[in-house]
Design an enzyme around this catalytic site. Sequence first.
Site, short mmCIF file in Angstrom:
data_model
loop_
_atom_site.label_atom_id
_atom_site.label_comp_id
_atom_site.label_asym_id
_atom_site.label_seq_id
_atom_site.Cartn_x
_atom_site.Cartn_y
_atom_site.Cartn_z
N GLU A 53 9.39 16.85 14.44
CA GLU A 53 9.86 16.59 13.08
C GLU A 53 9.12 17.50 12.10
OE1 GLU A 53 8.75 12.92 11.02
OE2 GLU A 53 10.83 12.65 10.44
N CYS A 85 13.94 11.03 6.47
CA CYS A 85 13.87 10.62 7.87
C CYS A 85 15.21 10.78 8.57
CB CYS A 85 13.40 9.18 7.97
SG CYS A 85 14.43 8.05 7.02
N LYS A 87 0.88 -1.18 0.00
CA LYS A 87 0.00 0.00 0.00
C LYS A 87 0.91 1.23 0.00
CE LYS A 87 -1.97 3.05 1.93
NZ LYS A 87 -1.76 4.46 1.49
N GLU A 146 9.85 1.81 10.64
CA GLU A 146 10.88 2.83 10.39
C GLU A 146 10.15 4.17 10.42
OE1 GLU A 146 13.07 1.83 6.87
OE2 GLU A 146 13.84 0.01 7.78
P1 NAD Z 1 2.43 8.69 7.17
O1 NAD Z 1 2.64 7.95 8.44
O2 NAD Z 1 1.44 9.78 7.14
O3 NAD Z 1 2.02 7.69 5.99
C1 NAD Z 1 2.80 6.57 5.66
C2 NAD Z 1 1.90 5.51 5.06
O4 NAD Z 1 1.01 5.05 6.06
C3 NAD Z 1 1.05 5.99 3.89
O5 NAD Z 1 1.01 4.98 2.90
C4 NAD Z 1 -0.31 6.17 4.54
O6 NAD Z 1 -1.38 6.03 3.63
C5 NAD Z 1 -0.31 5.03 5.54
N1 NAD Z 1 -1.25 5.19 6.66
C6 NAD Z 1 -1.71 6.33 7.22
N2 NAD Z 1 -2.57 6.05 8.22
C7 NAD Z 1 -2.65 4.69 8.30
C8 NAD Z 1 -3.36 3.79 9.13
N3 NAD Z 1 -4.19 4.22 10.09
N4 NAD Z 1 -3.19 2.46 8.95
C9 NAD Z 1 -2.35 2.01 7.99
N5 NAD Z 1 -1.67 2.81 7.16
C10 NAD Z 1 -1.81 4.15 7.32
O7 NAD Z 1 3.88 9.20 6.73
P2 NAD Z 1 4.23 10.14 5.49
O8 NAD Z 1 3.77 11.51 5.82
O9 NAD Z 1 3.78 9.47 4.23
O10 NAD Z 1 5.83 10.07 5.49
C11 NAD Z 1 6.65 10.90 6.26
C12 NAD Z 1 7.11 10.18 7.53
O11 NAD Z 1 7.82 8.99 7.18
C13 NAD Z 1 8.09 11.01 8.34
O12 NAD Z 1 7.76 10.92 9.70
C14 NAD Z 1 9.43 10.34 8.07
O13 NAD Z 1 10.41 10.52 9.05
C15 NAD Z 1 9.02 8.91 7.95
N6 NAD Z 1 10.04 8.14 7.23
C16 NAD Z 1 10.83 7.29 7.96
C17 NAD Z 1 11.85 6.57 7.33
C18 NAD Z 1 12.74 5.65 8.12
O14 NAD Z 1 13.42 4.83 7.52
N7 NAD Z 1 12.78 5.74 9.45
C19 NAD Z 1 12.05 6.71 5.95
C20 NAD Z 1 11.23 7.61 5.24
C21 NAD Z 1 10.23 8.30 5.90
#
Ligand code: NAD
Length: 505
Positions: free
Chosen positions: A399, A300, A191, A266
């Site tokens: 963040e 991240c 997804k 992550e």
């Molecule tokens: P997000 O958590 O908003 O969304 C990530 C994914 O989760 C999307 O596909 C979203 O549709 C899905 N999602 C949202 N709510 C959900 C739920 N209730 N159940 C299941 N899935 C759900 O994150 P974002 O805004 O897309 O990305 C940015 C974040 O990702 C930042 O916090 C960043 O630090 C983190 N990130 C971490 C790493 C790492 O390796 N640690 C790498 C890249 C990004």
Amino acid sequence: MPTFEENLAKADTYLVRFRADGVLNQIGGEAVAASSGATFDTISPVDLKPLAQVARGDAADIDRAAQAAKAAFPAWAALGGDKRKALLHKIADAIVARAEEIALVECMDTGQSLKFMAKAALRGAENFRFFADRAPEARDGKVLRTEGQLNLTGRMPIGPVGIITPWNTPFMLSTWKIAPALAAGCTVVHKPAEFSPLTARLLVEIAEAAGLPKGVWNLVNGLGEEAGKALTEHPAIKAIGFVGESRTGSMIMRQGAATLKRVHFELGGKNPVIVFADADLERAADAAVFMIYSLNGERCTSSSRLLVEDSIYPQFTAMVAEKAKRIKIGHPLDPATVVGPLIHPVHEKKVLDYLEIGRREGATVAAGGVKVSGLGEGCYIAPTLFTGATNAMRIAREEIFGPVLTAIPFKDEAEAVSLANDVDYGLTGYLWTSDLTRALRMTDQLEAGMIWVNSENVRHLPTPFGGVKNSGIGRDGGDWSFDFYMETRNVAFATAHHPIPKLAG
Ligand code: NAD
């Protein structure tokens, strides 16, 4: 190197199909619309114009995809490691063959500049090759002997898994999570993030064209609270590999509780780069600037807190401000662009709000701090440096996920460690000093899953990747990925006629 105009023209040809047909799901080897027929728009951050209509999958689509992954699992898990290795290498070859298309589509969908995305496909292919080469040994274990007993440990793929990815570097992250799952023998329901779904579609097509059997890899687009939630709750899905925000991670943990999901997270970061006066300051400044402003700061592992020894604080922050001001902001397909537009107006508003919060909290804007005008409708924000900040400020604790750096002075080593650790996150830390003993001492004390000493983030795939505290659970990379996607089992053989307790006479 192609010109800006040539890149634009090529990107347009690659986007035609998405404009015409939208972004479909892929279930059991078939490209399908959402079963409800619903769609949502994905826009380009360059001009906020729609790029494509995306299938809005829901629980019904997730169920079909999970059933397809479940049906495909026994045959895929039973395939020899060498065969999986060969197939994953074929996928890597096919990714390389379409590297230009992947890079240009990714830039238009995410706003990341071509300067960095040009290599995205190659890095994705490398991820496939790395795990392909380990597929033949993924099941291997140990022989543990004791008197009268021989134990054989081994690993088995856990089953169909769900992979949920964020929008910032979607192609690279999808390969990073999916390649080890396939190498382990798991089948997948992916997804992707709703803000940037295009290259996930390219990726599953590439994998199937390279010969991946139908149903081994399924793609369901949709909103997090609909498709994402349903995936985390589905009983056929044995584990969720998630990359995204920390608070989404805790929602997923709750959602997966009823079906006892194994989770790998992550998550976010507020990573410190610590600079001592004895460091090579020019290199440290370049690295700090690279780690916060590359990938638009939507990274991240970005070094979003700059902790500087007070004796060099004015000089060092001036160096960083000077470099930040000279960064070229522009269209992601312009080869000269370093910082492109942020992903979406919703995210841009969040980052602009933090610029306001920083000012209200009393920090000084030493560079940037504004939305950039003259580049059209896109979400362009100038690389920003706040000085005169304290660790109590929200711009130092939360963040922001944009090109915003917060600089804080420290007086000695103890204060540097205490400031570095005084946040909820613990993904990475960057340490600049020429004192080796101090570096060894400090790396023991820093609360971070990954620390780079006298370096920016340079990934070596066999090393563990992941965070502590609110930045994650579990590790990727090397053999660690297989620990997540596989179950470790033990089989004990009696090697002698040992006495068996007789309970009845
Ligand atoms: P997000 O958590 O908003 O969304 C990530 C994914 O989760 C999307 O596909 C979203 O549709 C899905 N999602 C949202 N709510 C959900 C739920 N209730 N159940 C299941 N899935 C759900 O994150 P974002 O805004 O897309 O990305 C940015 C974040 O990702 C930042 O916090 C960043 O630090 C983190 N990130 C971490 C790493 C790492 O390796 N640690 C790498 C890249 C990004």
